[in-house]
Design a protein around this motif. Structure first.
Motif, mmCIF file in Angstrom:
data_model
loop_
_atom_site.group_PDB
_atom_site.id
_atom_site.type_symbol
_atom_site.label_atom_id
_atom_site.label_comp_id
_atom_site.label_asym_id
_atom_site.label_seq_id
_atom_site.Cartn_x
_atom_site.Cartn_y
_atom_site.Cartn_z
ATOM 1 N N ASP A 187 -1.509 8.578 3.997
ATOM 2 C CA ASP A 187 -1.115 7.245 4.475
ATOM 3 C C ASP A 187 -1.511 7.136 5.942
ATOM 4 O O ASP A 187 -0.905 7.785 6.792
ATOM 5 C CB ASP A 187 0.399 7.029 4.290
ATOM 6 N N GLU A 188 -2.551 6.385 6.221
ATOM 7 C CA GLU A 188 -3.070 6.197 7.583
ATOM 8 C C GLU A 188 -3.342 7.535 8.279
ATOM 9 O O GLU A 188 -2.831 7.789 9.374
ATOM 10 C CB GLU A 188 -2.064 5.389 8.422
ATOM 11 N N GLN A 233 0.482 9.695 8.735
ATOM 12 C CA GLN A 233 -0.024 9.206 10.018
ATOM 13 C C GLN A 233 0.502 10.034 11.195
ATOM 14 O O GLN A 233 -0.221 10.329 12.132
ATOM 15 C CB GLN A 233 0.422 7.745 10.163
ATOM 16 N N LEU A 238 1.349 4.256 -2.845
ATOM 17 C CA LEU A 238 1.157 5.678 -2.569
ATOM 18 C C LEU A 238 2.407 6.489 -2.928
ATOM 19 O O LEU A 238 2.306 7.573 -3.510
ATOM 20 C CB LEU A 238 0.816 5.859 -1.081
ATOM 21 N N ASN A 239 3.583 5.941 -2.598
ATOM 22 C CA ASN A 239 4.835 6.638 -2.913
ATOM 23 C C ASN A 239 5.040 6.776 -4.417
ATOM 24 O O ASN A 239 5.570 7.787 -4.888
ATOM 25 C CB ASN A 239 6.025 5.893 -2.298
ATOM 26 N N LYS A 272 0.816 -1.218 0.000
ATOM 27 C CA LYS A 272 0.000 0.000 0.000
ATOM 28 C C LYS A 272 0.851 1.270 0.000
ATOM 29 O O LYS A 272 0.626 2.182 -0.804
ATOM 30 C CB LYS A 272 -0.936 0.010 1.219
ATOM 31 N N SER A 273 1.833 1.339 0.901
ATOM 32 C CA SER A 273 2.671 2.545 0.954
ATOM 33 C C SER A 273 3.524 2.671 -0.303
ATOM 34 O O SER A 273 3.744 3.786 -0.797
ATOM 35 C CB SER A 273 3.566 2.526 2.199
ATOM 36 N N VAL A 333 -4.652 5.416 2.310
ATOM 37 C CA VAL A 333 -4.359 4.063 2.783
ATOM 38 C C VAL A 333 -4.823 3.981 4.225
ATOM 39 O O VAL A 333 -4.578 4.906 4.999
ATOM 40 C CB VAL A 333 -2.834 3.794 2.705
#
Ligand SMILES: Nc1ncnc2c1ncn2[C@@H]1O[C@H](COP(=O)(O)OP(=O)(O)OP(=O)(O)O)[C@@H](O)[C@H]1O
Ligand SMILES: [Mg+2]
Length: 228
Positions: free
Chosen positions: A170-171, A96, A54-55, A50-51, A202
């Motif tokens: 992200d979170e 996050q 996103l990156n 997931k990360s 995410v």
């Protein structure tokens, strides 16, 4: 930009990492897209990619294979300068752990991504954005004098300062209690509609699914299913 161009479009994205002799395929041919004013939530187990996804969407990392397009333009042909410019002008990031600078006030933190911009209204826009997330009485507070939810609202205002059309999160509720997380999601979705941005988030937070337009589930580097 023509209206049928997707803000974000990924096709057949593969990402391999080398760990000594071992090669890890973090993404195994991912197709993904998001439109203006759409919130897409990416879910999946820890380590599923997931990360990494996103990156790559946020131009912080490059795919090993496959195509990444922003507004219909293939980003692999961009120079470093053009990538930096694209990141700065069209992408906002929310993390996050907020990533606020401790010595700066809320307003200064929001202004920070636009410091290179000489236009005079940057300070006014920072104040306006903070007001819109309910922090008009906290403009001069440093992060140590803000609650977790307030810090995340500063981070959301900061993500919007350059009027991006993509916000990547992200979170974003990962360090917040459930009620505060809910308030943050309400703010994000409201701002999404007002600014017509695409949000890719995410999360492990099930309450985000209520707010999202679309869910993409990733398992072991592959998109397994999509719910609309
Ligand atoms: N820089 C890196 N070098 C080597 N392997 C990496 C690197 N970044 C990620 N990986 C590996 O790629 C896979 C996907 O990682 P990723 O961080 O995208 O997972 P994730 O879905 O975000 O997990 P989590 O929910 O725990 O944050 C994992 O197996 C991870 O160990
Ligand atoms: Mg992750």
């Amino acid at each position: 930009m023509t209206s049928n161009e997707r803000v974000i479009e990924l096709e057949g994205v593969i990402k391999r990492y080398r760990n000594g002799d071992e090669i890890i395929e973090a993404l195994k041919g991912v197709d993904f897209s998001a439109d203006h004013g759409e919130m897409v939530t990416v879910i999946g187990p820890s380590g599923s990619g997931k990360s990494t996804l996103l990156n790559i969407i946020g131009l912080l990392d490059t795919p090993t294979e496959g195509s990444v397009r922003h507004h219909g333009k293939e980003v692999s042909v961009f120079t470093e300068d053009k990538l930096t410019e694209e990141r700065r002008s069209s992408i906002g990031f929310v993390f996050q752990s907020f990533h606020l600078l401790p010595m700066l006030t809320a307003t200064e933190n929001v202004e920070l991504p636009s410091m290179w911009d000489t236009s005079v209204d940057r300070h006014d826009r920072a104040i306006e954005l903070l007001s819109r997330v309910g922090l008009s009485d906290r403009l001069d507070h440093t992060p140590d004098r803000l609650s977790g939810g307030q810090k995340q609202r500063v981070a959301i205002a900061r993500a919007l300062i350059n009027q991006p059309d993509i916000v990547l999160a992200d979170e974003p509720t990962g360090n917040l209690d459930q009620d505060t997380g809910r308030t943050i999601l309400e703010e994000l979705t409201r701002l999404k509609d007002e600014e017509n941005v695409a949000i890719v988030a995410v999360t492990h937070d099930n309450q985000m699914l209520e707010f999202t337009d679309r869910v993409v589930r990733i398992v072991d580097g592959e998109v397994r299913d999509r719910k609309t």
